[in-house]
Write an enzyme that holds these catalytic residues in place. Structure first.
Site, mmCIF file in Angstrom:
data_model
loop_
_atom_site.group_PDB
_atom_site.id
_atom_site.type_symbol
_atom_site.label_atom_id
_atom_site.label_comp_id
_atom_site.label_asym_id
_atom_site.label_seq_id
_atom_site.Cartn_x
_atom_site.Cartn_y
_atom_site.Cartn_z
ATOM 1 N N ASP A 241 0.816 -1.208 0.000
ATOM 2 C CA ASP A 241 0.000 0.000 0.000
ATOM 3 C C ASP A 241 0.855 1.266 0.000
ATOM 4 O O ASP A 241 2.033 1.248 0.339
ATOM 5 C CB ASP A 241 -0.880 0.028 1.250
ATOM 6 C CG ASP A 241 -2.037 -0.958 1.177
ATOM 7 O OD1 ASP A 241 -2.061 -1.790 0.254
ATOM 8 O OD2 ASP A 241 -2.909 -0.898 2.061
ATOM 9 N N HIS B 213 3.541 -2.597 3.061
ATOM 10 C CA HIS B 213 3.615 -1.205 2.616
ATOM 11 C C HIS B 213 4.946 -0.947 1.926
ATOM 12 O O HIS B 213 5.940 -1.629 2.183
ATOM 13 C CB HIS B 213 3.443 -0.246 3.810
ATOM 14 C CG HIS B 213 2.113 -0.375 4.472
ATOM 15 N ND1 HIS B 213 1.820 -1.381 5.374
ATOM 16 C CD2 HIS B 213 0.984 0.364 4.348
ATOM 17 C CE1 HIS B 213 0.562 -1.254 5.784
ATOM 18 N NE2 HIS B 213 0.039 -0.204 5.180
#
Length: 355
Positions: free
Chosen positions: A45, A189
């Site tokens: 992300d 992430h």
């Protein structure tokens, strides 16, 4: 943009109930020798990130992994070349809103603007609109789901949380990935070095368990076999054994375990040789390992210019590849040099294959 820890905790219960409503997918085809136990989805992300995306893509490509990148629209707008790099590296691109807000606290029109603006921005850069959407913080409700349906987007949450946003160590991230089973989706992430350093070990763990990285099905939100060709794998070509290369550096020396090769113990320890190239683009596959659980970095230099970095994240020997490396023709000095942030990230080098 970083995850908010408080929001993560507050929404945990809603996310838990949502995850168990995701349908299961059939087991992978048993005839697929490379992936006998199925597919998992690696997701990252909050990108693209000018400080980390390029290194992350290199690490994923070298490990033979593909992933889904849930990009924030404003980051896409500010870093269009990195989005194109994601696609060129064989990754899938998803929508993660435009400014990364908690969408459940916004009006219907505000939610719609966050989603459609990101769709349009990604499509203008890549030529394709995303099919997948991940809500920031995992926060979702009926209004959001309705707007996603209107935009032909599938909501994607996760079964496994790496906790990289919560300060998890590389070892903890690797352990989380080790819990994935067929069809599972893991949350990671782009902006954390601990996550980058976990990539080689995640790849080795998946391979040892007969699992492959796959795409996320727009029908189920679960991991399935990729459409089209998988990421490139090392082929055959000119192989140069490390022990036959010229050694440079204070501590460079031959080893006999875990293979017959060379150990590069200190920053700027290296091995080098001269290669005649008749064409200017090749793939370079390096077999090596780290002497412990820390990551070893080995730069590939050709003609004195750094062309890429190989990452080795454990003591088990593995082969990683840099694809489509451009370089000069004729006689060129090829050098493999260890680069690390401390004195414990020693690299073991077996051979370099050029193809």
């Amino acid at each position: 943009m970083f995850k908010a820890k408080l929001a993560k905790g507050a929404l945990a219960f809603a996310l838990f109930s949502t995850l168990f409503s995701i349908p299961m997918v059939p087991a992978a085809n048993a005839a697929d020798a490379n992936c006998p136990n199925g597919y998992v989805a690696l997701t990252f992300d909050d990108g693209p990130n000018p400080n980390n995306t390029t290194n992350l893509l290199h690490a994923l490509k070298q490990a033979g992994l593909r992933a889904t990148m849930f990009n924030v629209g404003q980051n896409v707008q500010n870093n269009p070349s990195l989005v194109r790099d994601q696609v060129a590296a064989g990754m899938w691109v998803g929508n993660h809103s435009y400014t990364h807000p908690n969408l459940t606290s916004m009006s219907s029109s505000q939610i719609s603007a966050e989603i459609t603006r990101t769709q349009q921005t990604i499509q203008s850069i890549t030529g394709t609109a995303p099919k997948l959407f991940r809500p920031p913080y995992g926060a979702t409700n009926a209004t959001l789901k309705s707007i996603l349906n209107q935009n032909n987007l599938t909501e994607v949450l996760w079964n496994v949380d790496s906790q990289d946003w919560n300060g998890a160590s590389t070892a903890q991230i690797v352990a989380a990935a080790g819990r994935m089973q067929n069809g599972d989706v893991i949350l990671m992430h782009e902006q954390y070095q601990t996550t980058l350093q976990a990539i080689p070990q995640i790849a080795q763990n998946l391979k040892s368990r007969g699992l492959c990285s796959g795409m996320i099905s727009p029908s189920t939100g679960r991991a399935v076999a990729p459409d089209g060709d998988p990421a490139p794998s090392p082929g055959t070509g000119t192989k140069v054994e490390a022990e036959s290369m010229r050694k440079s550096g204070q501590y460079t020396g031959n080893i006999s375990s875990p293979f017959n090769g060379v150990a590069l113990y200190a920053n700027n320890d290296s091995v080098k040789f001269t290669q005649n190239f008749t064409t200017d683009t090749h793939n370079f596959s390096l077999r090596g390992a780290s002497n412990n659980s820390n990551m070893a970095r080995v730069d590939l230099k050709i003609g004195g210019q750094t062309k890429g970095t190989f990452y080795f994240g454990g003591s088990s020997p593995a082969v990683y590849t840099l694809n489509n490396v451009s370089h000069g023709t004729g006689n060129q000095e090829v050098e493999l040099v260890v680069t690390a942030d401390n004195g414990t990230w020693d690299a073991y080098i077996d051979y370099l294959e050029i193809h």
